[in-house]
Motif scaffolding. Sequence first.
Motif, PDB file in Angstrom:
ATOM      1  N   LYS A 202       0.821  -1.273  -0.014  1.00 10.44           N
ATOM      2  CA  LYS A 202      -0.230   0.156   0.078  1.00 10.44           C
ATOM      3  C   LYS A 202       0.936   1.346  -0.057  1.00 10.44           C
ATOM      4  CE  LYS A 202      -3.827   0.493   2.314  1.00 10.44           C
ATOM      5  NZ  LYS A 202      -4.680   0.692   1.058  1.00 10.44           N
ATOM      6  N   ALA A 203       2.065   1.199   0.745  1.00  7.25           N
ATOM      7  CA  ALA A 203       2.974   2.522   0.923  1.00  7.25           C
ATOM      8  C   ALA A 203       3.299   2.833  -0.557  1.00  7.25           C
ATOM      9  CB  ALA A 203       3.874   2.065   1.828  1.00  7.25           C
ATOM     10  N   MET A 204       3.893   1.522  -1.372  1.00  7.22           N
ATOM     11  CA  MET A 204       4.349   1.916  -2.805  1.00  7.22           C
ATOM     12  C   MET A 204       3.618   1.936  -3.811  1.00  7.22           C
ATOM     13  SD  MET A 204       7.477   1.611  -1.812  1.00  7.22           S
ATOM     14  CE  MET A 204       8.042   1.974  -3.469  1.00  7.22           C
ATOM     15  N   GLU A 205       2.151   1.695  -3.520  1.00  5.50           N
ATOM     16  CA  GLU A 205       0.996   1.798  -4.229  1.00  5.50           C
ATOM     17  C   GLU A 205       0.753   3.352  -4.129  1.00  5.50           C
ATOM     18  OE1 GLU A 205      -3.763   0.923  -5.068  1.00  5.50           O
ATOM     19  OE2 GLU A 205      -2.635  -0.050  -3.400  1.00  5.50           O
ATOM     20  N   TYR A 206       0.731   3.950  -3.207  1.00  4.71           N
ATOM     21  CA  TYR A 206       0.578   5.480  -2.876  1.00  4.71           C
ATOM     22  C   TYR A 206       1.711   6.203  -3.648  1.00  4.71           C
ATOM     23  CZ  TYR A 206       0.203   9.854  -0.845  1.00  4.71           C
ATOM     24  OH  TYR A 206       0.300  11.400  -0.510  1.00  4.71           O
ATOM     25  N   GLY A 229       8.817  14.042   3.184  1.00  7.70           N
ATOM     26  CA  GLY A 229       7.263  14.258   3.059  1.00  7.70           C
ATOM     27  C   GLY A 229       6.659  13.036   2.139  1.00  7.70           C
ATOM     28  N   LEU A 230       7.217  12.633   1.216  1.00  5.98           N
ATOM     29  CA  LEU A 230       6.671  11.532   0.239  1.00  5.98           C
ATOM     30  C   LEU A 230       6.908  10.174   1.005  1.00  5.98           C
ATOM     31  CD1 LEU A 230       5.784  10.606  -2.582  1.00  5.98           C
ATOM     32  CD2 LEU A 230       8.236  10.246  -3.080  1.00  5.98           C
ATOM     33  N   THR A 231       7.980   9.969   1.647  1.00  6.19           N
ATOM     34  CA  THR A 231       8.148   8.708   2.385  1.00  6.19           C
ATOM     35  C   THR A 231       7.018   8.578   3.585  1.00  6.19           C
ATOM     36  OG1 THR A 231       9.746   9.469   3.749  1.00  6.19           O
ATOM     37  CG2 THR A 231      10.482   8.134   1.679  1.00  6.19           C
ATOM     38  N   GLN A 232       6.908   9.683   4.290  1.00  8.38           N
ATOM     39  CA  GLN A 232       5.874   9.699   5.454  1.00  8.38           C
ATOM     40  C   GLN A 232       4.489   9.656   5.035  1.00  8.38           C
ATOM     41  OE1 GLN A 232       4.679  13.374   7.083  1.00  8.38           O
ATOM     42  NE2 GLN A 232       5.078  12.717   9.178  1.00  8.38           N
ATOM     43  N   GLN A 233       4.005  10.152   3.789  1.00  8.01           N
ATOM     44  CA  GLN A 233       2.994  10.047   3.406  1.00  8.01           C
ATOM     45  C   GLN A 233       2.622   8.566   2.574  1.00  8.01           C
ATOM     46  OE1 GLN A 233       0.327  12.146   4.064  1.00  8.01           O
ATOM     47  NE2 GLN A 233       1.895  12.910   5.344  1.00  8.01           N
ATOM     48  N   ALA A 234       3.682   8.051   2.253  1.00  7.03           N
ATOM     49  CA  ALA A 234       3.465   6.713   1.719  1.00  7.03           C
ATOM     50  C   ALA A 234       3.053   5.739   2.699  1.00  7.03           C
ATOM     51  CB  ALA A 234       4.689   6.430   0.932  1.00  7.03           C
ATOM     52  N   TRP A 235       3.775   5.954   3.760  1.00  8.42           N
ATOM     53  CA  TRP A 235       3.464   4.752   4.889  1.00  8.42           C
ATOM     54  C   TRP A 235       2.196   5.132   5.731  1.00  8.42           C
ATOM     55  CZ3 TRP A 235       5.031   0.238   5.864  1.00  8.42           C
ATOM     56  CH2 TRP A 235       6.053  -0.251   4.982  1.00  8.42           C
ATOM     57  N   ALA A 237      -0.188   6.197   4.153  1.00 11.87           N
ATOM     58  CA  ALA A 237      -1.242   5.574   3.286  1.00 11.87           C
ATOM     59  C   ALA A 237      -1.409   3.943   3.669  1.00 11.87           C
ATOM     60  CB  ALA A 237      -0.968   5.686   2.149  1.00 11.87           C
ATOM     61  N   ALA A 238      -0.440   3.363   4.266  1.00 15.48           N
ATOM     62  CA  ALA A 238      -0.479   2.028   4.503  1.00 15.48           C
ATOM     63  C   ALA A 238      -0.922   1.903   6.090  1.00 15.48           C
ATOM     64  CB  ALA A 238       0.921   1.445   4.298  1.00 15.48           C
ATOM     65  N   ALA A 283      14.898   7.955   0.609  1.00 14.62           N
ATOM     66  CA  ALA A 283      14.170   7.530  -0.608  1.00 14.62           C
ATOM     67  C   ALA A 283      13.449   6.112  -0.215  1.00 14.62           C
ATOM     68  CB  ALA A 283      14.968   7.158  -1.820  1.00 14.62           C
ATOM     69  N   LEU A 284      12.470   5.466  -1.188  1.00 13.29           N
ATOM     70  CA  LEU A 284      11.754   4.260  -0.777  1.00 13.29           C
ATOM     71  C   LEU A 284      12.442   3.187  -1.899  1.00 13.29           C
ATOM     72  CD1 LEU A 284       8.164   5.520  -1.099  1.00 13.29           C
ATOM     73  CD2 LEU A 284       8.937   4.483   0.876  1.00 13.29           C
ATOM     74  N   TYR A 285      12.602   2.125  -1.331  1.00 13.28           N
ATOM     75  CA  TYR A 285      13.424   0.940  -2.071  1.00 13.28           C
ATOM     76  C   TYR A 285      12.372   0.096  -2.804  1.00 13.28           C
ATOM     77  CZ  TYR A 285      16.202  -2.882  -3.504  1.00 13.28           C
ATOM     78  OH  TYR A 285      16.872  -3.587  -4.200  1.00 13.28           O
ATOM     79  N   LEU A 286      12.876   0.110  -4.138  1.00 12.27           N
ATOM     80  CA  LEU A 286      11.799  -0.881  -5.132  1.00 12.27           C
ATOM     81  C   LEU A 286      12.154  -2.021  -4.992  1.00 12.27           C
ATOM     82  CD1 LEU A 286      10.909   1.903  -7.790  1.00 12.27           C
ATOM     83  CD2 LEU A 286       9.323   1.131  -6.069  1.00 12.27           C
ATOM     84  N   GLY A 287      13.502  -2.477  -5.160  1.00 15.41           N
ATOM     85  CA  GLY A 287      13.816  -3.671  -5.473  1.00 15.41           C
ATOM     86  C   GLY A 287      14.677  -3.496  -6.885  1.00 15.41           C
ATOM     87  N   ASP A 288      15.506  -4.529  -7.277  1.00 17.87           N
ATOM     88  CA  ASP A 288      16.260  -4.384  -8.374  1.00 17.87           C
ATOM     89  C   ASP A 288      17.103  -3.309  -8.313  1.00 17.87           C
ATOM     90  OD1 ASP A 288      15.155  -6.731  -9.414  1.00 17.87           O
ATOM     91  OD2 ASP A 288      13.536  -5.784 -10.333  1.00 17.87           O
ATOM     92  N   ASN A 289      17.789  -2.853  -7.419  1.00 22.29           N
ATOM     93  CA  ASN A 289      18.630  -1.709  -7.187  1.00 22.29           C
ATOM     94  C   ASN A 289      18.000  -0.387  -7.583  1.00 22.29           C
ATOM     95  OD1 ASN A 289      21.193  -1.139  -6.395  1.00 22.29           O
ATOM     96  ND2 ASN A 289      21.941  -0.679  -8.491  1.00 22.29           N
ATOM     97  N   LYS A 290      16.748  -0.186  -7.431  1.00 23.17           N
ATOM     98  CA  LYS A 290      15.921   1.129  -7.625  1.00 23.17           C
ATOM     99  C   LYS A 290      15.252   1.616  -6.508  1.00 23.17           C
ATOM    100  CE  LYS A 290      15.066   0.321 -12.770  1.00 23.17           C
ATOM    101  NZ  LYS A 290      16.055  -0.879 -12.993  1.00 23.17           N
ATOM    102  N   VAL A 291      15.176   2.916  -6.546  1.00 23.46           N
ATOM    103  CA  VAL A 291      14.403   3.724  -5.458  1.00 23.46           C
ATOM    104  C   VAL A 291      13.628   4.583  -6.146  1.00 23.46           C
ATOM    105  CG1 VAL A 291      16.281   3.544  -3.770  1.00 23.46           C
ATOM    106  CG2 VAL A 291      16.522   5.342  -5.482  1.00 23.46           C
ATOM    107  N   LEU A 292      12.349   4.895  -5.382  1.00 24.33           N
ATOM    108  CA  LEU A 292      11.485   6.119  -5.857  1.00 24.33           C
ATOM    109  C   LEU A 292      11.768   7.165  -4.929  1.00 24.33           C
ATOM    110  CD1 LEU A 292       7.824   5.276  -6.683  1.00 24.33           C
ATOM    111  CD2 LEU A 292       8.400   7.233  -5.120  1.00 24.33           C
TER     112      LEU A 292
END
Length: 388
Positions: A202-206, A229-235, A237-238, A283-292
């Motif tokens: 849900k955090a990553m979906e947001y 602000g982005l990481t706080q709001q993403a989590w 949302a979860a 940043a938010l970790y996505l996997g495969d060495n990528k971040v959002l």
Amino acid sequence: MRKLVVAVIALAGFGGLVGLGALTALLAGSGGGQQDWGACNANLGVWGERAGGQQDAATLGEESLRIAAAIITIGEERGLPPRAAQIAIQAGKTESNLRNLNHGDRDSLGIFQMRPSMGWGTVAQVTDVEYQIHKFYDVLLEVPGWQEMRPGTAAQRVERSAYPLRYHRWEAMAAHLVSTEGDLSGLSGCENMAAGGVLAGKAMEYAHTKLGSPYVWGATGPNTFDCSGLTQQAWSAAGVTIPRVSQEQYDRGGAHVPLAEARTGDLVFWGYGRDPDSVHHVALYLGDNKVLHAPQPGESVEITELWDSGELLPHVVRPVPEDPPVTESTEPAEPTEPTEPAGTTAPEVPVGRPTATVPTAPSNVAGPGDDTPDDSDADVLPVEGGAR
């Protein structure tokens, strides 16, 4: 009494990582079963570099090892969590090299450099190992929120040193000694815990819905964000509340997990000189060495390769809910509002990629009892020397 096992398990530190190719290999896996949430204490263990704890412990002499063992044993007898012993060991190592000294600054004595003239006890008491350890624990338990603090910060609250940062130096060593088998892993009970499935999802979906949103310093949405602000709001949302700014998210946002064990939704951090006390980007970790993440003014929320400009911290933070996570068959909790509205806390300092390393002032590492009086703490009992 728990046996102290020194130099048993070779620990792989972050210093062994070379380049993004190595990071990709280390971050590729995300296995591991779900662990009981009730067993997780996000505030135990090591906050910065893991490498060195075993090596530092191996340098301790016989007296120091006996005192460390006594600290652990007395903590267990009093029913205190392992974190209390970690704090006491860091304080004792800093003040006396874990030795029962009969000298120090002014009338400072013993393991923690307690001063009889400042109310810590008589000379006979503050040189008695068992008394000193109990006294340290007594004062620690009077520190509000000590279990949520970084261990060295809690040690400073007891010691009231003029050099508050020096207690962090022995963090890895203390955790190594306190852990059951001389290893740093497993101490918090969070290391093997999955990222929460539905929660991280849900955090990553947001976060994905915010791709392209402009970076605005201090913004927490819904249409503009800074990095934390982005990481706080993403989590949020979860249904998981984390602090507002990146430094606090690193300090109090959840379980500290090695970068090599990062999973989707974990928080990745950058700090000047890899210093965990100088975090400036998250940043938010996505996997495969990528971040959002939300990068900097003039740019927008984006997905990018994980980069290291000499500032990537060796631990990520895995947000931990206060209550057990909902199951897949249960209706997820409604998103919560941020605990601190935008503007009430200092926002992030914009940082681009790559960044120039900003030198930080070196910590003043003093010998036992070399502290100078701090008048601002004059009303705090007890006070002085190593322990003022």
